[in-house]
Design an enzyme around this catalytic site. Structure first.
Site, PDB file in Angstrom:
ATOM      1  N   LYS A 124      -2.216  -1.690  -3.875  1.00  0.00           N
ATOM      2  CA  LYS A 124      -2.806  -0.527  -4.021  1.00  0.00           C
ATOM      3  C   LYS A 124      -1.930   0.670  -3.894  1.00  0.00           C
ATOM      4  O   LYS A 124      -0.975   0.924  -3.109  1.00  0.00           O
ATOM      5  CB  LYS A 124      -3.745  -0.416  -2.317  1.00  0.00           C
ATOM      6  CG  LYS A 124      -4.566   0.812  -2.388  1.00  0.00           C
ATOM      7  CD  LYS A 124      -5.271   0.577  -1.031  1.00  0.00           C
ATOM      8  CE  LYS A 124      -6.455   1.785  -0.889  1.00  0.00           C
ATOM      9  NZ  LYS A 124      -6.997   1.976   0.538  1.00  0.00           N
ATOM     10  N   LYS A 137       0.900  -1.189  -0.132  1.00  0.00           N
ATOM     11  CA  LYS A 137       0.156  -0.068  -0.076  1.00  0.00           C
ATOM     12  C   LYS A 137       0.801   1.271  -0.011  1.00  0.00           C
ATOM     13  O   LYS A 137       1.626   1.446   1.021  1.00  0.00           O
ATOM     14  CB  LYS A 137      -0.977   0.137   1.040  1.00  0.00           C
ATOM     15  CG  LYS A 137      -1.872   1.165   1.234  1.00  0.00           C
ATOM     16  CD  LYS A 137      -2.573   1.179   2.519  1.00  0.00           C
ATOM     17  CE  LYS A 137      -3.737   2.294   2.540  1.00  0.00           C
ATOM     18  NZ  LYS A 137      -4.402   2.257   3.818  1.00  0.00           N
TER      19      LYS A 137
END
Length: 318
Positions: A235, A183
Site C-alpha cells: 500500500k 505500507k
C-alpha cells in the site's frame, strides 16, 4: 484473439470494496475529496454491502468512524463491543453470512484523539509494545463481531504474531490475518483522512516505510510470514508496483494491493475534467496491479469495475 491470449485477467471476485461507517449520521455523508464515496449510516452500509455482493465483488473492508467526542488517547471505542466498527461487523455478518469475505481494519488511528495508529508514550512517541496489547484486544473483538479477516494496518513491529496468538487463544483459529506488510508513508492518503475524520497531529513517518526504499519491504515480508500472516499487502498500489512485484515473487501466501484514496481521487478528478476516459483508466490501473502480482485488489472502484468487467470482454474468465 486478444481475450484468448491475455496474460492478465481481472475478475470481480479479485476486488475488495473499502467502506466507511459512522455512528452519528442521519444520512450518508459524501466525502468531498472522493466523489462517489460516502461515510455510511448503518442502514446505508447494509445496502452498499448488498450491492457489492450482487455485483460479484469478492470482499468488503470495513472502517469505523466514531463520533469525535468518544475518541480518547488509547482509542478505547475501537475495542468496545458496542463501538461503531464492531456493531457494523455484527450487522453485516448477520445480513450477509458467508456470501462475501468480511474484512475489518485493525488499527487505532480512527479511534484516537491524536490520530496515530498506536498508544503514545510520555514523550508523544508511538509506544510499539503498548500498542500491540490494544491490537490483540481489537482482533478478538472484531472476530467475535463476525470478521472473517482482520487486517492490522498500523505497521507496529510484531503485530502479526500478537494478533495471531490472541485470535488462536480466543478460539478464532479460522479468522485470517491480512498483514499490511509494506505500507509506505505516502501523500496519497489525504482523502482517506477526510473519510475517517482523522485527528492526526504530526505524521507517521517513524512507523511507515520510507518511499525511496525498496528492499526493506522484503524484510518486512519475511517477518510477517514468520509470524503467521495468511495474506500480505502492499500500500499504495500504483506508485509501488515494483515493490508489489518483489513481494509477489517472494511470498507463498496471497498478495493484496490497496489502490488508495489518492489514487482513486486522481482518476475521478481527471475524468471529471474530460482529460481521461474514466472507465478505461479504472480497468487499466486494476489490470496493472494484477499484472504486477496482486492476487486481490482493494479499490473504491470495486463495484463500478465489477459491472464494467461483467459487461465487456476485458478480463472475462468465461
Amino acid at each position: 484473439m486478444r481475450r484468448l491470449v491475455a496474460e492478465t485477467r481481472v475478475h470481480p471476485a479479485d476486488l475488495v470494496l473499502p467502506v466507511f461507517v459512522r455512528d452519528d449520521l442521519d444520512a450518508p455523508r459524501p466525502v468531498s475529496s472522493m466523489p462517489g464515496v460516502v461515510q455510511h449510516t448503518p442502514d446505508s452500509l447494509l445496502r452498499a454491502a448488498e450491492e457489492a455482493v450482487g455485483a460479484g465483488v469478492g470482499g468488503i473492508m470495513v472502517f469505523g468512524v466514531p463520533a469525535e467526542e468518544v475518541k480518547d488517547a488509547t482509542g478505547s471505542c475501537g475495542t468496545d463491543p458496542d463501538g461503531v466498527l464492531n456493531r457494523a461487523l455484527r450487522s453485516l455478518r448477520s445480513a450477509l453470512g458467508d456470501r462475501t469475505v468480511l474484512m475489518s481494519d485493525l488499527c487505532l488511528d480512527e479511534f484516537t484523539d491524536h490520530g496515530h495508529c498506536g498508544v503514545l508514550d510520555a514523550r508523544g512517541r508511538v509506544d510499539n509494545d503498548a500498542t500491540l496489547e490494544r491490537y490483540a484486544d481489537m482482533a478478538v473483538q472484531q472476530a467475535r463481531a463476525g470478521a472473517h479477516v482482520v487486517a492490522p494496518s498500523g505497521m507496529m513491529d510484531g503485530q502479526v504474531r500478537v494478533v495471531r496468538e490472541a485470535l488462536d487463544a480466543a478460539g478464532h483459529e479460522d479468522v485470517a490475518v491480512l498483514a499490511y506488510t509494506a505500507k509506505y508513508a505516502s501523500a496519497a492518503y489525504g482523502p482517506f483522512r477526510e473519510a475517517v475524520g482523522s485527528s492526526l497531529r504530526g505524521d507517521r513517518a517513524t512507523y511507515q516505510q520510507d518511499p525511496p526504499n525498496r528492499t526493506e519491504s522484503l524484510r518486512e515480508l519475511r517477518l510477517d510470514l514468520a509470524e503467521g500472516a495468511d495474506m500480505v499487502m502492499v500500500k499504495p498500489a500504483l506508485p509501488y508496483l515494483d515493490v508489489l512485484s518483489d513481494v509477489a515473487a517472494t511470498a507463498d501466501v496471497p498478495v493484496a494491493a490497496y489502490q488508495v484514496s489518492g489514487e482513486y481521487a486522481m482518476i475521478e478528478a481527471a475524468a471529471a475534467r474530460g482529460w481521461i476516459d474514466r472507465d478505461r483508466m479504472v480497468l487499466e490501473t486494476l489490470t496493472s496491479i494484477r499484472r504486477a502480482g496482486a492476487s486481490l485488489v482493494l479499490t473504491y472502484h470495486a463495484v463500478d469495475a465489477a459491472r464494467l468487467l461483467q459487461g465487456a470482454d476485458h478480463g472475462r474468465d468465461d
